[in-house]
Design an enzyme around this catalytic site. Structure first.
Site, PDB file in Angstrom:
ATOM      1  N   LEU A  33      33.632  50.611  41.293  1.00 45.31           N
ATOM      2  CA  LEU A  33      33.990  50.144  42.631  1.00 45.31           C
ATOM      3  C   LEU A  33      33.117  50.768  43.723  1.00 45.31           C
ATOM      4  CD1 LEU A  33      37.893  50.281  42.303  1.00 45.31           C
ATOM      5  CD2 LEU A  33      36.338  48.377  41.789  1.00 45.31           C
ATOM      6  N   HIS A  37      34.165  46.393  47.276  1.00 44.00           N
ATOM      7  CA  HIS A  37      35.486  46.257  46.666  1.00 44.00           C
ATOM      8  C   HIS A  37      36.550  46.850  47.600  1.00 44.00           C
ATOM      9  CE1 HIS A  37      32.862  46.503  42.922  1.00 44.00           C
ATOM     10  NE2 HIS A  37      33.504  45.370  42.715  1.00 44.00           N
TER      11      HIS A  37
HETATM   12  P1  AMP Z   1      32.840  42.430  40.733  1.00 46.47           P
HETATM   13  O1  AMP Z   1      33.461  43.735  40.381  1.00 46.47           O
HETATM   14  O2  AMP Z   1      31.361  42.508  40.959  1.00 46.47           O
HETATM   15  O3  AMP Z   1      33.252  41.308  39.804  1.00 46.47           O
HETATM   16  O4  AMP Z   1      33.430  42.037  42.150  1.00 46.47           O
HETATM   17  C1  AMP Z   1      34.811  41.960  42.375  1.00 46.47           C
HETATM   18  C2  AMP Z   1      35.051  41.314  43.711  1.00 46.47           C
HETATM   19  O5  AMP Z   1      34.402  42.071  44.732  1.00 46.47           O
HETATM   20  C3  AMP Z   1      34.461  39.890  43.776  1.00 46.47           C
HETATM   21  O6  AMP Z   1      35.361  39.047  44.474  1.00 46.47           O
HETATM   22  C4  AMP Z   1      33.183  40.103  44.537  1.00 46.47           C
HETATM   23  O7  AMP Z   1      32.759  38.954  45.249  1.00 46.47           O
HETATM   24  C5  AMP Z   1      33.586  41.208  45.501  1.00 46.47           C
HETATM   25  N1  AMP Z   1      32.395  41.908  45.987  1.00 46.47           N
HETATM   26  C6  AMP Z   1      31.352  42.385  45.259  1.00 46.47           C
HETATM   27  N2  AMP Z   1      30.400  42.909  46.055  1.00 46.47           N
HETATM   28  C7  AMP Z   1      30.851  42.747  47.329  1.00 46.47           C
HETATM   29  C8  AMP Z   1      30.327  43.068  48.623  1.00 46.47           C
HETATM   30  N3  AMP Z   1      29.145  43.658  48.759  1.00 46.47           N
HETATM   31  N4  AMP Z   1      31.066  42.763  49.703  1.00 46.47           N
HETATM   32  C9  AMP Z   1      32.284  42.146  49.579  1.00 46.47           C
HETATM   33  N5  AMP Z   1      32.829  41.816  48.385  1.00 46.47           N
HETATM   34  C10 AMP Z   1      32.128  42.112  47.283  1.00 46.47           C
END
Ligand code: AMP
Length: 294
Positions: A33, A37
């Site tokens: 995270l 996140h």
């Molecule tokens: P992940 O752990 O990469 O699958 O991401 C989990 C959630 O966090 C997903 O909904 C992503 O779109 C969101 N997320 C990842 N990176 C970012 C970021 N830089 N800004 C906002 N949300 C993010």
């Protein structure tokens, strides 16, 4: 914070929160995270009485040549961040819990999963839609939070929720960036110092197009040219496309509705994605304009 590892424990924990009359918010993640996140979790905390976070690196959304086995992980740091953010329930299922033997039922997304990443990651959104549908059924949230950074993922999930009448609202949270503009991503940890510098060209390209757009440029190919001019730093560009932000269909002439420029590129062996929303009606961008249903 309750930490649960299986669906039975999860259901008991969520039921107790629901019985307190709390609105249940849900943030699905793959862990490692970062502040992106955290911003989803903070949004969730501000809009829901109880927050459930899941961490699960979902094997069905990775292709055979992708980074499933090396996906970064730091469960201890993730748990302390969730504790600090006052998450109510942290769900850490195993692969066997999510996909017991003889698992054979998948969600097949349609057109919205075909362009952009769909072209380069066959089966990816099938895996995403399936795991998110399963997680929705397990948590039964009122509201679920997704990042704009994964724009096509938000479109696939929203389509699935509509098409299958899933009783959940979807909120889209703007992309959180490093001070220099690089979109936060768990995969940034793979980048060497030189690659980190070159990765910046992706967001710089998007910002250049956004600046031109704000100055009145509406011609699709000129806007794309602005983004492409800056993409010198990437090693392999998969796509840089201007699309309708809702349907993800290409916009080839003028930007006359809310659009997005979406990029996917390898820097070294790390695949990065990013996008920027271009809205002729400025208020419609960000959290609202992506069709967040709440
Ligand atoms: P992940 O752990 O990469 O699958 O991401 C989990 C959630 O966090 C997903 O909904 C992503 O779109 C969101 N997320 C990842 N990176 C970012 C970021 N830089 N800004 C906002 N949300 C993010």
């Amino acid at each position: 914070m309750r930490v649960v590892h299986n669906v039975a424990e999860l259901r008991i924990a969520v039921k107790a929160l629901r019985e307190e009359g709390l609105r249940i918010g849900f943030v699905p993640t793959m862990g490692f995270l970062h502040e992106g996140h955290a911003s989803l979790i903070r949004q969730c905390k501000s809009r829901c009485g109880a927050t459930v976070v899941s961490i699960f690196v979902n094997p069905t959304q990775f292709g055979p040549a992708e980074d499933l086995s090396s996906y970064p992980s730091d469960l201890e740091a993730d748990q302390s961040l969730c504790l600090k953010l006052d998450v109510n329930v942290l769900f850490l299922p195993t692969a066997a819990e999510m996909y017991p033997s003889n698992f054979q039922t998948f969600i097949e997304p349609g057109q919205v999963a075909e362009p952009l990443c769909g072209k380069f990651r066959p089966g990816h959104f099938r895996g995403v839609a399936t795991v998110v549908a399963k997680l929705f059924n397990m948590v039964q949230p009122d509201l679920a939070f997704f990042g704009q950074k994964d724009l096509q993922q938000t479109a696939v999930i929203k389509r699935m929720v509509k098409d299958l009448n899933l009783p959940v609202d979807i909120a889209v949270v703007p992309t959180l960036r490093e001070h220099d503009g690089l979109a936060l991503s768990s995969r940034n940890v793979y980048l060497s110092p030189d690659e980190r510098k070159r990765a910046l060209s992706i967001s710089l390209g998007l910002f250049a197009a956004e600046t031109a757009f704000k100055a009145g440029e509406r011609n699709a190919s000129d806007l794309l040219a602005r983004a492409n001019e800056c993409l010198w730093g990437v090693d392999q560009l998969q796509y840089c496309e201007l699309v309708d932000a809702q349907s993800l269909e290409p916009l080839v002439h003028q930007v006359d509705r809310t659009a997005a420029i979406c990029v996917a590129a390898f820097v070294g062996s790390t695949r990065l994605i990013d996008n920027i929303i271009l809205s002729p009606n400025a208020e419609a961008s960000g959290l609202l304009g992506l069709g967040a249903s709440t």
